[in-house]
Enzyme design. Structure first.
Site, PDB file in Angstrom:
ATOM      1  N   ASP A   1      89.102  23.878 103.496  1.00  0.00           N
ATOM      2  CA  ASP A   1      88.010  23.491 103.981  1.00  0.00           C
ATOM      3  C   ASP A   1      86.987  24.519 102.996  1.00  0.00           C
ATOM      4  O   ASP A   1      87.009  25.608 103.452  1.00  0.00           O
ATOM      5  CB  ASP A   1      87.707  23.733 105.601  1.00  0.00           C
ATOM      6  CG  ASP A   1      86.255  23.506 105.904  1.00  0.00           C
ATOM      7  OD1 ASP A   1      85.233  23.702 105.032  1.00  0.00           O
ATOM      8  OD2 ASP A   1      86.070  23.119 107.170  1.00  0.00           O
TER       9      ASP A   1
ATOM     10  N   SER B   1      72.092  17.038  93.568  1.00  0.00           N
ATOM     11  CA  SER B   1      71.812  15.771  93.749  1.00  0.00           C
ATOM     12  C   SER B   1      70.333  15.278  93.128  1.00  0.00           C
ATOM     13  O   SER B   1      69.697  16.382  93.036  1.00  0.00           O
ATOM     14  CB  SER B   1      71.707  15.440  95.174  1.00  0.00           C
ATOM     15  OG  SER B   1      71.076  14.127  95.421  1.00  0.00           O
TER      16      SER B   1
ATOM     17  N   TYR C   1      69.766  17.326 104.293  1.00  0.00           N
ATOM     18  CA  TYR C   1      70.810  17.317 103.165  1.00  0.00           C
ATOM     19  C   TYR C   1      70.149  17.718 101.646  1.00  0.00           C
ATOM     20  O   TYR C   1      70.658  18.295 100.885  1.00  0.00           O
ATOM     21  CB  TYR C   1      71.063  15.714 103.039  1.00  0.00           C
ATOM     22  CG  TYR C   1      72.134  15.463 101.779  1.00  0.00           C
ATOM     23  CD1 TYR C   1      73.308  15.509 101.755  1.00  0.00           C
ATOM     24  CD2 TYR C   1      71.523  14.736 100.717  1.00  0.00           C
ATOM     25  CE1 TYR C   1      74.258  15.393 100.471  1.00  0.00           C
ATOM     26  CE2 TYR C   1      72.080  14.528  99.644  1.00  0.00           C
ATOM     27  CZ  TYR C   1      73.720  14.740  99.429  1.00  0.00           C
ATOM     28  OH  TYR C   1      74.212  14.414  98.349  1.00  0.00           O
TER      29      TYR C   1
ATOM     30  N   LYS D   1      70.861  20.570  98.839  1.00  0.00           N
ATOM     31  CA  LYS D   1      71.032  20.460  97.482  1.00  0.00           C
ATOM     32  C   LYS D   1      70.068  21.465  96.801  1.00  0.00           C
ATOM     33  O   LYS D   1      70.401  21.688  95.579  1.00  0.00           O
ATOM     34  CB  LYS D   1      71.020  18.835  97.168  1.00  0.00           C
ATOM     35  CG  LYS D   1      72.207  18.042  97.789  1.00  0.00           C
ATOM     36  CD  LYS D   1      73.411  18.584  97.382  1.00  0.00           C
ATOM     37  CE  LYS D   1      74.576  17.742  97.837  1.00  0.00           C
ATOM     38  NZ  LYS D   1      75.888  18.048  97.051  1.00  0.00           N
TER      39      LYS D   1
HETATM   40  N1  LIG Z   1      77.136   9.419  96.481  1.00  0.00           N
HETATM   41  C1  LIG Z   1      75.929   9.484  96.010  1.00  0.00           C
HETATM   42  O1  LIG Z   1      75.076   8.913  95.920  1.00  0.00           O
HETATM   43  C2  LIG Z   1      75.590  11.305  95.472  1.00  0.00           C
HETATM   44  C3  LIG Z   1      76.661  12.014  95.926  1.00  0.00           C
HETATM   45  N2  LIG Z   1      76.226  13.403  95.648  1.00  0.00           N
HETATM   46  C4  LIG Z   1      77.082  14.643  95.801  1.00  0.00           C
HETATM   47  O2  LIG Z   1      78.389  14.471  94.974  1.00  0.00           O
HETATM   48  C5  LIG Z   1      79.582  14.915  95.772  1.00  0.00           C
HETATM   49  C6  LIG Z   1      80.561  13.822  95.914  1.00  0.00           C
HETATM   50  O3  LIG Z   1      79.964  12.769  96.915  1.00  0.00           O
HETATM   51  P1  LIG Z   1      80.677  11.499  96.986  1.00  0.00           P
HETATM   52  O4  LIG Z   1      81.833  11.433  96.140  1.00  0.00           O
HETATM   53  O5  LIG Z   1      79.743  10.433  96.952  1.00  0.00           O
HETATM   54  O6  LIG Z   1      81.085  11.626  98.642  1.00  0.00           O
HETATM   55  P2  LIG Z   1      82.234  11.191  99.417  1.00  0.00           P
HETATM   56  O7  LIG Z   1      81.908  11.350 100.819  1.00  0.00           O
HETATM   57  O8  LIG Z   1      82.810   9.862  99.088  1.00  0.00           O
HETATM   58  O9  LIG Z   1      83.576  12.409  99.085  1.00  0.00           O
HETATM   59  C7  LIG Z   1      83.252  13.685  99.300  1.00  0.00           C
HETATM   60  C8  LIG Z   1      84.697  14.270  99.386  1.00  0.00           C
HETATM   61  O10 LIG Z   1      84.609  15.553  99.855  1.00  0.00           O
HETATM   62  C9  LIG Z   1      85.393  15.978 100.951  1.00  0.00           C
HETATM   63  N3  LIG Z   1      84.715  17.101 101.804  1.00  0.00           N
HETATM   64  C10 LIG Z   1      83.878  16.914 102.662  1.00  0.00           C
HETATM   65  N4  LIG Z   1      83.859  18.212 103.433  1.00  0.00           N
HETATM   66  C11 LIG Z   1      84.668  19.116 102.751  1.00  0.00           C
HETATM   67  C12 LIG Z   1      85.143  20.302 103.017  1.00  0.00           C
HETATM   68  N5  LIG Z   1      84.300  21.158 103.902  1.00  0.00           N
HETATM   69  N6  LIG Z   1      86.101  20.795 102.250  1.00  0.00           N
HETATM   70  C13 LIG Z   1      86.727  20.221 101.361  1.00  0.00           C
HETATM   71  N7  LIG Z   1      86.289  18.890 101.082  1.00  0.00           N
HETATM   72  C14 LIG Z   1      85.497  18.428 101.794  1.00  0.00           C
HETATM   73  C15 LIG Z   1      85.523  14.686 101.709  1.00  0.00           C
HETATM   74  O11 LIG Z   1      86.681  14.816 102.639  1.00  0.00           O
HETATM   75  C16 LIG Z   1      85.514  13.677 100.557  1.00  0.00           C
HETATM   76  O12 LIG Z   1      86.843  13.512 100.055  1.00  0.00           O
HETATM   77  C17 LIG Z   1      78.624  15.464  97.144  1.00  0.00           C
HETATM   78  O13 LIG Z   1      78.644  16.838  96.994  1.00  0.00           O
HETATM   79  C18 LIG Z   1      77.493  14.575  97.337  1.00  0.00           C
HETATM   80  O14 LIG Z   1      76.557  15.514  98.188  1.00  0.00           O
HETATM   81  C19 LIG Z   1      75.230  13.694  95.070  1.00  0.00           C
HETATM   82  C20 LIG Z   1      74.150  12.867  94.680  1.00  0.00           C
HETATM   83  C21 LIG Z   1      74.575  11.300  94.881  1.00  0.00           C
HETATM   84  C1  LIG Z   2      70.444  10.936  96.679  1.00  0.00           C
HETATM   85  C2  LIG Z   2      71.780  10.500  97.395  1.00  0.00           C
HETATM   86  O1  LIG Z   2      72.080   9.615  97.629  1.00  0.00           O
HETATM   87  C3  LIG Z   2      72.598  11.424  97.588  1.00  0.00           C
HETATM   88  C4  LIG Z   2      73.813  11.073  98.547  1.00  0.00           C
HETATM   89  O2  LIG Z   2      72.640  12.733  97.137  1.00  0.00           O
END
Ligand SMILES: NC(=O)C1=CN([C@@H]2O[C@H](COP(=O)(O)OP(=O)(O)OC[C@H]3O[C@@H](n4cnc5c(N)ncnc54)[C@H](O)[C@@H]3O)[C@@H](O)[C@H]2O)C=CC1
Ligand SMILES: CC(=O)C(C)=O
Length: 258
Positions: free
Chosen positions: A61, A141, A154, A158
């Site tokens: 974590d 983000s 959130y 960021k």
């Molecule tokens: N999906 C989107 O549109 C956007 C995502 N992001 C950022 O990109 C990153 C990845 O996002 P996604 O792949 O979309 O999210 P997702 O929810 O699909 O994947 C995130 C992963 O991080 C893991 N995770 C969460 N908390 C954790 C912890 N405490 N320790 C270890 N692992 C942990 C989850 O189990 C999951 O596998 C995040 O930081 C998110 O905020 C930024 C902008 C846009």
């Molecule tokens: C902008 C946005 O959708 C995230 C998840 O960062």
């Protein structure tokens, strides 16, 4: 040149996309996620090994200091060093600011701000011990530049990543460590499925309509995929970005201009 990399939050979504891209670039890649996603994480590590690169699946974590220290040590043991840290793990929650509780705020900051800080710090300590510099890359983000309503806490988490990235870049430059963040717009992952569902509930629209509404603001005309973000992280992990530090660049299809 092959580097030894750790990607957090890599069991799925953007983290998985980054891990697979960096392996395809010829790097050895350890992957991390929470214990609940161990099976998916092991599958990603296996997929990397099948490309001929080394990998290790490390459950931890990222909000827990001792776990992050152990994760970095385990990566260096398994791969021989840590040259590139991709602090990708994050969580989201859709809630009007008037309803965000102190517990909601603390949970968001614990993973998205403290978690990134702990990963940056543990990686920097390891890289300084190694004495060869390194690359630290974090997930911010578009909302670190332009907050979205109902994603207030959130967005704040960021903005913290963006500020931390600039400060770390200044402090660690003398060790040959660059620090940059990536700022995706809307990426079609489990995180956006959840955001879409919760926005639909709060706006009284059907599931799918919220993401459709936001998609209409994207000048390049499509929601992005993890590979779009991974391509930029590939650059940040490469020597081509050696003179770049402290940046938080948007990969958003132009939604920032809407
Ligand atoms: N999906 C989107 O549109 C956007 C995502 N992001 C950022 O990109 C990153 C990845 O996002 P996604 O792949 O979309 O999210 P997702 O929810 O699909 O994947 C995130 C992963 O991080 C893991 N995770 C969460 N908390 C954790 C912890 N405490 N320790 C270890 N692992 C942990 C989850 O189990 C999951 O596998 C995040 O930081 C998110 O905020 C930024 C902008 C846009
Ligand atoms: C902008 C946005 O959708 C995230 C998840 O960062």
């Amino acid at each position: 040149m092959s580097k030894n990399v750790l990607v957090t939050g890599a069991a799925r979504g953007i983290g998985k996309g980054i891990a697979l891209r960096l392996a395809a670039d010829g790097h050895d890649v350890a992957v991390n996620d929470v214990a609940a996603n161990e099976a998916e994480l092991e599958a990603v590590a296996k997929e990397i090994r099948e490309t001929g690169r080394r990998s290790a699946a490390i459950t931890a974590d990222v909000s827990d200091p001792a776990s992050v220290t152990a994760m970095v040590a385990e990566t260096a043991d398994a791969l021989g060093s840590l040259d590139v840290m991709v602090a990708n793990a994050g969580i989201a929650q859709v809630l009007p600011l008037l309803e965000v509780t102190p517990e909601d705020w603390d949970r968001m900051m614990a993973v998205n701000a403290r978690g990134i800080f702990l990963c940056y710090q543990a990686a920097a300590k390891q890289m300084i011990r190694q004495g060869n510099g390194g690359k630290i890359i974090g997930a911010a983000s578009i909302v670190a530049h332009r907050p979205f309503a109902l994603l207030g806490h959130y967005s704040a988490s960021k903005w913290a990543v963006r500020g931390l990235t600039q400060a770390a870049a200044m402090e660690w430059a003398r060790h040959g460590i660059t620090v940059n963040a990536y700022c995706p717009g809307i990426v079609g992952t489990a995180m956006w499925d959840l955001i879409d569902e919760k926005l639909a509930e709060s706006e009284g629209i059907r599931k799918g309509q919220a993401i459709e509404k936001y998609s209409n603001l994207i000048h390049l005309g499509r929601v992005s995929v993890p590979e779009d973000v991974a391509a930029y992280v590939s650059y940040l992990a490469s020597p081509d970005s050696d003179y770049m530090t402290g940046q938080s660049v948007m990969i958003d299809g132009g939604i920032q201009f809407s």
